[in-house]
Design a protein around this motif. Structure first.
Motif, PDB file in Angstrom:
ATOM      1  N   LYS A  98       0.878  -1.283   0.011  1.00 35.73           N
ATOM      2  CA  LYS A  98      -0.046   0.009  -0.005  1.00 35.73           C
ATOM      3  C   LYS A  98       0.964   1.210  -0.044  1.00 35.73           C
ATOM      4  CE  LYS A  98      -4.331  -1.696   2.319  1.00 35.73           C
ATOM      5  NZ  LYS A  98      -4.971  -1.747   3.458  1.00 35.73           N
TER       6      LYS A  98
ATOM      7  N   ALA B 204       2.313   1.785  -3.478  1.00 36.39           N
ATOM      8  CA  ALA B 204       1.254   2.344  -4.513  1.00 36.39           C
ATOM      9  C   ALA B 204       0.865   3.688  -4.015  1.00 36.39           C
ATOM     10  CB  ALA B 204       0.000   1.385  -4.031  1.00 36.39           C
TER      11      ALA B 204
ATOM     12  N   SER C 220       4.009   5.823  -5.343  1.00 29.76           N
ATOM     13  CA  SER C 220       3.972   5.907  -6.815  1.00 29.76           C
ATOM     14  C   SER C 220       2.792   6.797  -7.558  1.00 29.76           C
ATOM     15  CB  SER C 220       3.651   4.381  -7.377  1.00 29.76           C
ATOM     16  OG  SER C 220       2.336   4.015  -7.015  1.00 29.76           O
ATOM     17  N   GLN C 221       1.788   6.964  -6.729  1.00 29.22           N
ATOM     18  CA  GLN C 221       0.705   7.943  -7.285  1.00 29.22           C
ATOM     19  C   GLN C 221       1.315   9.344  -6.859  1.00 29.22           C
ATOM     20  OE1 GLN C 221      -2.968   7.051  -5.012  1.00 29.22           O
ATOM     21  NE2 GLN C 221      -3.095   5.237  -6.474  1.00 29.22           N
TER      22      GLN C 221
END
Length: 258
Positions: free
Chosen positions: A251, A254, A257-258
């Motif tokens: 998580k 993720a 990376s956003q």
């Protein structure tokens, strides 16, 4: 009155005649019985016939059979064989018959025969000509000694000292054979075959099941199951924690990376 006196006199005279006839009959019966006893087994008396059994004399009894025990280990040694000290002497082979008889096993003692038998068994299992200290040689020496004790105890079964020595030698040979079986199995098979030894495995450990021992065993089994259950729960928690940490790291990656 005169009639009663005459009757009494007649009775007295008849009683005397009866006594004389009874004594005569008894004398006749005794004579006939004694003559019959002297003549043979057939006896018949006037007053109460009886028979006298003939006398039986056990003159011809069956001979007792001698107990034949197992064959001795020294029975295969021929009496014409020379003693161990004279086998390598060439002059002993060319002497006359009297000297050969003195040097042979025919007049040898038991210890000399046993020594020769021991050398024969050692020659079967030794590794080379100079081998005198290997496990195989020790087993051969103990085998000769054990068989000699067994033959002695068959004749003198109350000899407790030699029985104890025999049992000690058997235990020592068992330990040597066990070691040889674990280290060199081919040599173990050869020794058992050459010496005629049947190796038997020791019995399994046996313990009498008492109530205390059964209760202790049940308690140990219960504790073992509880420990295994706790370990399984700990492993499950460890797996869940690893899964949660992996999910959290995924998580965070993720989000970054956003």
């Amino acid at each position: 009155m005169f009639a009663s006196i005459a009757l009494r006199a007649a009775l007295k005279s008849s009683a005397g005649v009866l006594r004389e006839s009874g004594a005569l009959c008894s004398a006749v019966t005794v004579k006939t019985c004694s003559s019959a006893l002297l003549s043979g087994p057939r006896v018949s008396c006037v007053t109460g016939s009886f028979a006298v059994q003939p006398l039986v004399r056990h003159y011809a009894r069956a001979a007792k059979k001698k107990k034949t025990g197992p064959e001795s280990q020294l029975s295969d040694l021929p009496p014409t064989m020379l003693k161990m000290d004279y086998t390598a002497v060439p002059l002993a082979q060319t002497t006359d018959d009297l000297v050969k008889r003195l040097l042979s096993l025919e007049l040898a003692c038991h210890s000399e025969k046993l020594q020769l038998k021991k050398e024969q068994l050692i020659a079967k299992v030794q590794r080379d000509e100079n081998d005198r200290s290997s496990v195989e040689v020790k087993v051969a020496i103990l085998t000769t000694r054990i068989r000699n004790y067994q033959e002695h105890l068959q004749k003198h079964h109350k000899d407790k000292a030699n029985k104890r020595r025999m049992l000690m030698a058997i235990d020592r040979r068992k330990k040597l054979l066990k070691h040889l079986r674990l280290v060199r199995y081919d040599a173990f098979e050869k020794v058992c075959e050459q010496l005629g030894i049947t190796y038997t495995f020791p019995p399994e450990y046996y313990r009498r099941a008492t109530r205390r021992w059964l209760a202790k065993k049940a308690f140990c089994i219960k504790v073992f199951k509880e420990v295994q259950k706790q370990k399984a729960e700990q492993r499950l928690k460890m797996k869940q924690s690893v899964v949660t940490t992996e999910a959290e790291t995924a998580k965070t990656k993720a989000v970054e990376s956003q």
